[in-house]
Design an enzyme around this catalytic site. Structure first.
Site, PDB file in Angstrom:
ATOM      1  N   PHE A   2       1.052   5.137   0.898  1.00  7.88           N
ATOM      2  CA  PHE A   2       0.449   6.173   1.722  1.00  7.88           C
ATOM      3  C   PHE A   2       1.011   7.528   1.305  1.00  7.88           C
ATOM      4  CE2 PHE A   2       0.170   2.340   4.194  1.00  7.88           C
ATOM      5  CZ  PHE A   2      -0.967   2.451   4.977  1.00  7.88           C
TER       6      PHE A   2
ATOM      7  N   THR B  45       0.846  -1.196   0.000  1.00  9.18           N
ATOM      8  CA  THR B  45       0.000   0.000   0.000  1.00  9.18           C
ATOM      9  C   THR B  45       0.880   1.244   0.000  1.00  9.18           C
ATOM     10  OG1 THR B  45      -1.893  -1.027   1.097  1.00  9.18           O
ATOM     11  CG2 THR B  45      -1.687   1.349   1.308  1.00  9.18           C
TER      12      THR B  45
END
Length: 286
Positions: free
Chosen positions: A174, A172
């Site tokens: 961010f 992921t």
């Protein structure tokens, strides 16, 4: 006073882990929603916010593309987190006792192999770490949680299986948000820089093709391009893009100038140093 960084989710979530990895000296503050995390920074109650923006498997994180352009915040950094999930149960329970597995929708979708092989019933929870807290509170050996490794110790649960995600490359990205201020000049940033922007193309034929032409002719690498509708106006499309370089760099400066001719709106969301993971991935791909 200890500086604070806000995140959406409960303690032990992946966003919490990202905060701890990138800013170990800051106090990570959990928030119920992305809007709440944005609001803490806007109100001056937190210096930064750690917000997931895209996942290598699930794609774009919902709502962020709409919240970020209209906020009073700007992107000041990025962080890439390798996503890991453990299967957690109450103390003394076994994996053979498990019947229901609770977690966030995306986590359940990223651990399908384990769920199928064990014949577990998936139950959607609002948050991965939140599902671990619920399993602890239920104190039922038939209910287990899919949650990040940090959640086990935080909620006093046993680890029944480790790294159960289907894809070991699950990552992921961010973005770190801070108060809006003048963009950093070139000398304040490392050599590898990312510029994030949104633009709205004119409603004419080939507008997007022409808008992107300046990046191609000036040799600017675009690493992300996503579209989304503006309200209920199906004829109006905004594009969110990440490009390599600083607006002061000649190639990107020329590309942005050309972009103005084919758009009705251009806004820079942030200029910041590229994360080491991004540079490593680029080297491996070349």
């Amino acid at each position: 006073m200890v500086p604070k960084i806000a995140y959406q989710g409960e303690p032990g979530s992946n966003s919490n882990i990202a905060c701890m990895e990138m800013y170990p000296d800051m106090l990570a503050v959990p928030c119920a929603s992305f809007e709440d995390a944005f609001g803490l920074v806007t109100a001056g109650e937190a210096e930064l916010a750690m917000i997931p923006i895209e996942n290598s498997i699930a794609g774009r994180v919902a709502d962020i593309h709409a919240l970020l352009p209209d906020s009073d915040l700007q992107i000041v950094g990025e962080h890439f987190l390798r996503i890991r999930f453990d299967l957690l149960g109450i103390p003394g329970s076994t994996i053979e006792q498990a019947e229901e597995v609770h977690s966030h929708l995306h986590a359940l979708g990223q651990c399908r192999k384990l769920i199928r092989s064990r014949g577990l019933k998936p139950v959607i929870a609002g948050d991965t770490a939140g599902s671990a807290r619920e399993v602890r509170d239920w104190n039922d050996p038939t209910k287990v949680s899919l949650a990040p490794p940090l959640a086990a110790g935080m909620y006093g649960l046993d680890v029944l299986a480790t790294e159960v995600e289907d894809d070991p490359t699950n990552t992921t990205r961010f973005v770190v948000l801070g108060e809006k201020r003048p963009l950093p000049v070139r000398d304040e940033l490392p050599e590898a820089v990312v510029t994030s922007l949104v633009f709205r193309v004119r409603n004419v034929p080939s507008a997007l093709y022409k808008a992107l032409g300046g990046f191609a002719t000036n040799g600017v690498n675009m690493t992300r391009l996503e579209s989304y509708m503006v309200g209920a106006e199906f004829a109006a499309t905004m594009f969110l893009a990440d490009v390599e370089g600083h607006p002061e760099d000649v190639p990107l400066s020329l590309a942005l100038n050309e972009l103005q001719f084919f758009t009705s709106e251009v806004r820079i969301l942030g200029v910041y140093g590229a994360h080491a993971y991004r540079m490593q991935s680029k080297q491996e791909a070349s």
